[in-house]
Write a protein that holds these residues in place. Sequence first.
Motif: not given
Length: 235
Positions: A79-80, A84-87, A214-215
């Motif tokens: 999930a988030r 986040l890590l991909m972003a 991310v959000v």
Amino acid sequence: MWDKHLSSRFDADLNLLSSKLLEMGRLVESQIACAMDALNTFDMALVEQVIEGERRLNSLEIELDEAVSNIIARRQPAARDLRLLMAISKCVTNLERAGDEARKIAKRTRRIAREANWRSINIAEIKLSGEMAAHILRRALDAFARMDNVAAAQIVRDDEAIDNEFRAFVRKLVSYMTEDPRTISIGLDYLFIAKAVERIGDHATNIAESVVYVVRGTDIRHEHRKQREHEMLRS
């Protein structure tokens, strides 16, 4: 920047990523500032400083990519957390490419300095757009750190102003080269610099768009500008 997790080790890993990402961002900001100063002053020491700084930037890119890969392998986030890590990984790529554009500006400046007629073209639009690009990159990193959709949406709007300055300079450049063919060589160098500045703005926008990813879990990279702004501001 991120939510707290049950594992303190996971939080420590994310905090280290945050620190390294901000370090990389500061270095890119410095690279852009030095490149634009070199363009304004034709100080070759600044040109060399930008070119040398590329090594540290490349090293940080590799370090951050490895850290992201290791966290994904060990923690298997979902999930988030995974978004986040991909972003972060995409943010690193955009920072490295913005640094590449700063290096291009420095190298073209060195070429222009060797030309006898380097003062023959007014580059006010490049100087202005360079200031704007550096500013929105700083704000994009801040928006990413705070996961601020509203700030990210404003960055998308401001990038359009950089695009407008680029188009205005291209029109003026065509007039210069048409009226005096002797300016064609140096004009092309300035065109490459203007395009590099415009691309820095694009990379800043990409970082801002990562906030939405991310959000909200929505990839808006290929949406129309107005639609991207709507997604960023949607409550």
